[in-house]
Design a protein around this motif. Structure first.
Motif, PDB file in Angstrom:
ATOM      1  N   ARG A 213       0.819  -1.154   0.072  1.00 16.20           N
ATOM      2  CA  ARG A 213       0.179  -0.044   0.046  1.00 16.20           C
ATOM      3  C   ARG A 213       0.856   1.324  -0.023  1.00 16.20           C
ATOM      4  O   ARG A 213       1.753   1.627   0.934  1.00 16.20           O
ATOM      5  CB  ARG A 213      -0.912  -0.078   1.023  1.00 16.20           C
ATOM      6  N   GLU A 215       0.125   4.206   0.753  1.00 13.49           N
ATOM      7  CA  GLU A 215      -0.447   5.119   1.258  1.00 13.49           C
ATOM      8  C   GLU A 215       0.654   5.856   2.511  1.00 13.49           C
ATOM      9  O   GLU A 215       1.165   5.167   3.204  1.00 13.49           O
ATOM     10  CB  GLU A 215      -1.505   4.482   2.323  1.00 13.49           C
ATOM     11  N   ARG A 221      -1.619   1.316  12.804  1.00  8.18           N
ATOM     12  CA  ARG A 221      -2.123   0.009  12.128  1.00  8.18           C
ATOM     13  C   ARG A 221      -1.889  -0.097  10.771  1.00  8.18           C
ATOM     14  O   ARG A 221      -2.471  -0.958   9.912  1.00  8.18           O
ATOM     15  CB  ARG A 221      -3.748   0.179  12.468  1.00  8.18           C
ATOM     16  N   HIS A 222      -1.040   0.851  10.174  1.00  6.71           N
ATOM     17  CA  HIS A 222      -0.737   1.017   8.884  1.00  6.71           C
ATOM     18  C   HIS A 222       0.628   0.840   8.475  1.00  6.71           C
ATOM     19  O   HIS A 222       1.688   1.391   9.170  1.00  6.71           O
ATOM     20  CB  HIS A 222      -1.331   2.171   7.934  1.00  6.71           C
ATOM     21  N   MET A 223       1.037  -0.035   7.507  1.00  7.43           N
ATOM     22  CA  MET A 223       2.528  -0.045   7.233  1.00  7.43           C
ATOM     23  C   MET A 223       2.399  -0.035   5.506  1.00  7.43           C
ATOM     24  O   MET A 223       1.178  -0.334   5.019  1.00  7.43           O
ATOM     25  CB  MET A 223       3.075  -1.570   7.505  1.00  7.43           C
ATOM     26  N   PHE A 226       2.575  -5.361   4.012  1.00  5.35           N
ATOM     27  CA  PHE A 226       2.035  -6.174   5.169  1.00  5.35           C
ATOM     28  C   PHE A 226       1.765  -7.474   4.600  1.00  5.35           C
ATOM     29  O   PHE A 226       1.487  -7.904   3.537  1.00  5.35           O
ATOM     30  CB  PHE A 226       1.009  -5.587   5.884  1.00  5.35           C
ATOM     31  N   GLU A 353     -10.231  -2.425  12.808  1.00  8.81           N
ATOM     32  CA  GLU A 353     -10.727  -3.320  11.687  1.00  8.81           C
ATOM     33  C   GLU A 353      -9.628  -4.356  11.337  1.00  8.81           C
ATOM     34  O   GLU A 353      -8.420  -3.928  11.126  1.00  8.81           O
ATOM     35  CB  GLU A 353     -10.979  -2.453  10.413  1.00  8.81           C
ATOM     36  N   ILE A 354      -9.957  -5.446  11.352  1.00  8.56           N
ATOM     37  CA  ILE A 354      -8.994  -6.726  10.931  1.00  8.56           C
ATOM     38  C   ILE A 354      -9.413  -7.215   9.722  1.00  8.56           C
ATOM     39  O   ILE A 354      -8.527  -7.930   9.245  1.00  8.56           O
ATOM     40  CB  ILE A 354      -8.837  -7.686  12.300  1.00  8.56           C
ATOM     41  N   THR A 355     -10.229  -7.155   9.072  1.00  7.25           N
ATOM     42  CA  THR A 355     -11.093  -7.835   7.955  1.00  7.25           C
ATOM     43  C   THR A 355     -11.863  -6.830   7.205  1.00  7.25           C
ATOM     44  O   THR A 355     -12.910  -6.448   7.516  1.00  7.25           O
ATOM     45  CB  THR A 355     -11.656  -9.101   8.493  1.00  7.25           C
ATOM     46  N   THR A 356     -11.800  -7.130   5.844  1.00  5.59           N
ATOM     47  CA  THR A 356     -12.874  -6.444   4.978  1.00  5.59           C
ATOM     48  C   THR A 356     -13.339  -8.092   4.308  1.00  5.59           C
ATOM     49  O   THR A 356     -12.528  -8.483   3.809  1.00  5.59           O
ATOM     50  CB  THR A 356     -12.432  -5.518   3.926  1.00  5.59           C
ATOM     51  N   GLY A 399     -10.198 -10.389   3.122  1.00 11.50           N
ATOM     52  CA  GLY A 399      -8.832 -10.243   3.284  1.00 11.50           C
ATOM     53  C   GLY A 399      -8.584  -9.724   4.872  1.00 11.50           C
ATOM     54  O   GLY A 399      -9.130  -8.832   5.428  1.00 11.50           O
ATOM     55  N   ILE A 400      -7.664 -10.538   5.268  1.00 12.42           N
ATOM     56  CA  ILE A 400      -7.650 -10.504   6.962  1.00 12.42           C
ATOM     57  C   ILE A 400      -6.274  -9.899   7.091  1.00 12.42           C
ATOM     58  O   ILE A 400      -5.069 -10.261   6.312  1.00 12.42           O
ATOM     59  CB  ILE A 400      -7.587 -11.877   7.349  1.00 12.42           C
ATOM     60  N   GLY A 401      -5.902  -9.063   7.964  1.00 10.10           N
ATOM     61  CA  GLY A 401      -4.606  -8.606   8.414  1.00 10.10           C
ATOM     62  C   GLY A 401      -4.308  -9.224   9.830  1.00 10.10           C
ATOM     63  O   GLY A 401      -4.527  -8.609  10.624  1.00 10.10           O
ATOM     64  N   ARG A 404      -2.675  -7.024  12.669  1.00  9.40           N
ATOM     65  CA  ARG A 404      -3.590  -6.100  13.270  1.00  9.40           C
ATOM     66  C   ARG A 404      -4.201  -7.116  14.349  1.00  9.40           C
ATOM     67  O   ARG A 404      -4.347  -6.720  15.701  1.00  9.40           O
ATOM     68  CB  ARG A 404      -4.629  -5.451  12.316  1.00  9.40           C
TER      69      ARG A 404
HETATM   70  P1  ATP Z   1      -8.026   0.695   6.817  1.00  9.18           P
HETATM   71  O1  ATP Z   1      -9.373   1.116   6.337  1.00  9.18           O
HETATM   72  O2  ATP Z   1      -7.865   0.459   7.977  1.00  9.18           O
HETATM   73  O3  ATP Z   1      -6.690   1.434   6.256  1.00  9.18           O
HETATM   74  P2  ATP Z   1      -8.484  -1.083   4.405  1.00  9.18           P
HETATM   75  O4  ATP Z   1      -9.861  -0.968   4.484  1.00  9.18           O
HETATM   76  O5  ATP Z   1      -7.461  -0.477   3.473  1.00  9.18           O
HETATM   77  O6  ATP Z   1      -7.902  -0.864   6.124  1.00  9.18           O
HETATM   78  P3  ATP Z   1      -8.513  -3.794   3.386  1.00  9.18           P
HETATM   79  O7  ATP Z   1      -7.970  -3.078   2.037  1.00  9.18           O
HETATM   80  O8  ATP Z   1      -9.629  -4.008   3.607  1.00  9.18           O
HETATM   81  O9  ATP Z   1      -8.098  -2.582   4.478  1.00  9.18           O
HETATM   82  O10 ATP Z   1      -7.292  -4.926   3.929  1.00  9.18           O
HETATM   83  C1  ATP Z   1      -7.997  -5.835   4.454  1.00  9.18           C
HETATM   84  C2  ATP Z   1      -7.130  -6.158   5.875  1.00  9.18           C
HETATM   85  O11 ATP Z   1      -5.906  -6.020   5.745  1.00  9.18           O
HETATM   86  C3  ATP Z   1      -7.516  -5.034   6.833  1.00  9.18           C
HETATM   87  O12 ATP Z   1      -8.774  -5.187   7.192  1.00  9.18           O
HETATM   88  C4  ATP Z   1      -6.273  -4.887   7.592  1.00  9.18           C
HETATM   89  O13 ATP Z   1      -6.538  -5.926   8.823  1.00  9.18           O
HETATM   90  C5  ATP Z   1      -5.432  -5.294   6.730  1.00  9.18           C
HETATM   91  N1  ATP Z   1      -4.885  -3.916   6.332  1.00  9.18           N
HETATM   92  C6  ATP Z   1      -5.048  -3.011   5.744  1.00  9.18           C
HETATM   93  N2  ATP Z   1      -4.229  -2.100   5.253  1.00  9.18           N
HETATM   94  C7  ATP Z   1      -3.105  -2.306   6.184  1.00  9.18           C
HETATM   95  C8  ATP Z   1      -1.739  -1.708   6.379  1.00  9.18           C
HETATM   96  N3  ATP Z   1      -1.794  -0.455   5.652  1.00  9.18           N
HETATM   97  N4  ATP Z   1      -1.185  -2.087   7.090  1.00  9.18           N
HETATM   98  C9  ATP Z   1      -1.376  -3.317   7.890  1.00  9.18           C
HETATM   99  N5  ATP Z   1      -2.378  -3.990   7.643  1.00  9.18           N
HETATM  100  C10 ATP Z   1      -3.403  -3.316   6.830  1.00  9.18           C
END
Ligand code: ATP
Length: 430
Positions: A213, A215, A221-223, A226, A353-356, A399-401, A404
Motif C-alpha cells: 500500500r 499510502e 495500524r498501517h504499514m 504487510f 478493523e482486522i478484515t474486509t 482479506g484479513i490483516g 492487526r
Molecule cells: P483501513 O481502512 O484500516 O486502512 P483497508 O480498508 O484499506 O484498511 P483492506 O483493504 O480491506 O483494508 O485490507 C484488508 C485487511 O488488511 C484490513 O482489514 C487490515 O486488517 C489489513 N490492512 C489493511 N491495510 C493495512 C496496512 N496498511 N497495514 C497493515 N494492515 C493493513
C-alpha cells in the motif's frame, strides 16, 4: 554429544550435556563465575569453578550476547532460579559479540527500553528478547490453526503474483515499479487472483502473501507492506456464509493457540455479534459519538463501537455489515433489497478493523455496470472482467490483516511490533 535445549535440562539432572546459546549475563564473583545462557526455549544458570581452569580463563574473554557451546553437568541447586544449574566443564565460543551492544537485550529493573526507532534499526537484537519471540510463536500457531481449518474443509492453497500490469483496485495508493521496458504495479491485494481461482472452479482457496500500500499513513495500524491472509469461497448464498467461515477460522486459530502455547484465551462465542452500518451509527449516536463520515466508521468510532459491543454482548469481535456502495469497491455485490448498500462487512476486533469481506459480484453485465458507475476505465480492468465472462460461480471472501489481529490479541502498541520487519513511509531497513 547432541545438544540439549534448555527447557529439557530438568529431565537430565546428574547427566553431562551440551547447551548452546547466547550469553545473557555474566557475573564474576572472583573464585566463581556465573553465566546465564539463553536459547530459544529458556535461560539456564551456568557455574564456572576455578578448578575447571580452561573454562574459567575463557569466561574472562566472554562478552554479553556472544554465542557459546557449553558442556557441563546438570546439578540440583536450590538457590538457582529453576532449582538446578549447569556446572561447566568445557566452554567454546562459537561467535564473539562486540562488547558495545547497540541496544541491550536485558533491561535492568527500572531501566528504560530503547526508543522504538532504534529498536527497529537493530531488530535482530531486539528480537532476541523472549517476549518478542513469543509474538512470532503466536503468528506461527495462529496460522497453523487457520490451516487446520482450511485442510479439514477442502481449501486449495494458492499463490498470486505481486507484479501486476495495472493497479489492482483504485490506483490511488499503488506502488509503481520499473519493469523492463514498461511500468508494473505492486499488488494492493490478491483480490483479483483469488476471484480468478473461483472462475477456475477451485471453489475454496486461501492464501498468505505480501500486500503493498503506497499510502503515506503514519498510524499504529498501517504499514506500506504487510502480510495478508485471504480466503475466497464459491456457491455462497450471501456474505453471511463468508462471515460464518471466518468465525470458524478464528475459533480454530484461538483453539490452536490455547493447545500449543497454553495462552488461556477465552474462545469467542459463535455467532459473533453483527450490526449493520446504520445500526452501528445509531448505537454510536446514542453513546454521544458522531463521526465525520456519514457512510463509514472513523478509527474512533470503531473503538467506541467495540467498547459498546463488549459492554452489551461481552464480545471482542463485531461484524459491521451493509456498507453503503459509495464506500465500497465496484466488485462488492449490492444488497438485493437496497441498491445503495452492499453485501459486505468489516470485522472489528477490540476496536480495530482486522478484515474486509464481501460477496462479490459475479454476473458479468452487473459487474461491468457497477464499474462504469464508479467511473472506472473499463479497458484497464478488461482482463479482470473477463474472469466473469465464461461462467463463474457466486462467491465471496475476505482479506484479513493478521498483524492487526495479533497486535490486539497481545495489546501491542502498534502493528509494527507484531511484524518481523516492518515497512512504513520512513523505514526500508533492515
Ligand atoms: P483501513 O481502512 O484500516 O486502512 P483497508 O480498508 O484499506 O484498511 P483492506 O483493504 O480491506 O483494508 O485490507 C484488508 C485487511 O488488511 C484490513 O482489514 C487490515 O486488517 C489489513 N490492512 C489493511 N491495510 C493495512 C496496512 N496498511 N497495514 C497493515 N494492515 C493493513
Amino acid at each position: 554429544m547432541e545438544r540439549t535445549h534448555i527447557k529439557n535440562l530438568k529431565t537430565k539432572v546428574g547427566e553431562t550435556v551440551i547447551v548452546k546459546g547466547f550469553v545473557h549475563a555474566i557475573r564474576d564473583q572472583g573464585g566463581i563465575k556465573f553465566l546465564l545462557i539463553r536459547d530459544v526455549t529458556g535461560i539456564i544458570q551456568v557455574v564456572v569453578l576455578k578448578s575447571e581452569s580452561e573454562a574459567f580463563e575463557l569466561v574472562k574473554e566472554l562478552t554479553l550476547e556472544s554465542v557459546v557451546s557449553i558442556e557441563g553437568r546438570v546439578k540440583e541447586e536450590k538457590q538457582a532460579p529453576d532449582g538446578f544449574e549447569l556446572q561447566a566443564l568445557k566452554i567454546s565460543i562459537l561467535s564473539k559479540a562486540d562488547p558495545e551492544l547497540p541496544i541491550p537485550v536485558v533491561i535492568e529493573k527500572g531501566g528504560e527500553e530503547p526508543e522504538v526507532t532504534k529498536r527497529f534499526d537493530w531488530r535482530w537484537i531486539d528480537l532476541r528478547r523472549s517476549e518478542r519471540q513469543e509474538i512470532f510463536k503466536i503468528w506461527t500457531e495462529l496460522e497453523a490453526g487457520f490451516r487446520d481449518y482450511y485442510e479439514k474443509n477442502g481449501f486449495f492453497q494458492i499463490y498470486a503474483p505481486s507484479f501486476m500490469s495495472s493497479p489492482s483496485e483504485s490506483g490511488a495508493d499503488v506502488f509503481e515499479v520499473n519493469y523492463f521496458d514498461r511500468k508494473a504495479y505492486l499488488a494492493q491485494s490478491p483480490q483479483f487472483y483469488k476471484q480468478m481461482a473461483m472462475a477456475a472452479g477451485f471453489e475454496k482457496v486461501f492464501m498468505t502473501g505480501p500486500v503493498f500500500r503506497a499510502e503515506p499513513s503514519f498510524t499504529t495500524r498501517h504499514m506500506t507492506e504487510f502480510t495478508g491472509w485471504d480466503f475466497e469461497i464459491s456457491y455462497i448464498d450471501s456474505h453471511y456464509d463468508v462471515m460464518k467461515v471466518e468465525e470458524e477460522l478464528i475459533i480454530s486459530g484461538f483453539n490452536r493457540l490455547n493447545e500449543k502455547l497454553d495462552l488461556g484465551l477465552e474462545i469467542p462465542v459463535i455467532p459473533f455479534p453483527k450490526v449493520s452500518m446504520a445500526e452501528a451509527k445509531e448505537m454510536l449516536k446514542q453513546a454521544g459519538i458522531e463521526g465525520e463520515r456519514e457512510l463509514d466508521l472513523s478509527p474512533e468510532e470503531e473503538r467506541e463501537l467495540s467498547r459498546i459491543v463488549k459492554e452489551k454482548y461481552n464480545h471482542d469481535f463485531i461484524f459491521v455489515t451493509a456498507y453503503p456502495s459509495a464506500v465500497r469497491p465496484f466488485y462488492h455485490m449490492r444488497d438485493d433489497s437496497a441498491e445503495s448498500l452492499t453485501k459486505s462487512f468489516d470485522l472489528l476486533y477490540k476496536g480495530i478493523e482486522i478484515t474486509t469481506g464481501a460477496q462479490r459480484e459475479h454476473r458479468f453485465d452487473v459487474l461491468e455496470r457497477q464499474a462504469m458507475e464508479k467511473g472506472m476505465d473499463l479497458a484497464s480492468i478488461r482482463e479482470y472482467l473477463d474472469f466473469f465472462k465464461y461462467g463463474c460461480p457466486p462467491h465471496g471472501g475476505v482479506g484479513i490483516g493478521p498483524g492487526r489481529l495479533i497486535m490486539k490479541l497481545l495489546e501491542l502498541p502498534s502493528v509494527k511490533e507484531a511484524t518481523f520487519l516492518p515497512r512504513d513511509v520512513k523505514r526500508l531497513k533492515p
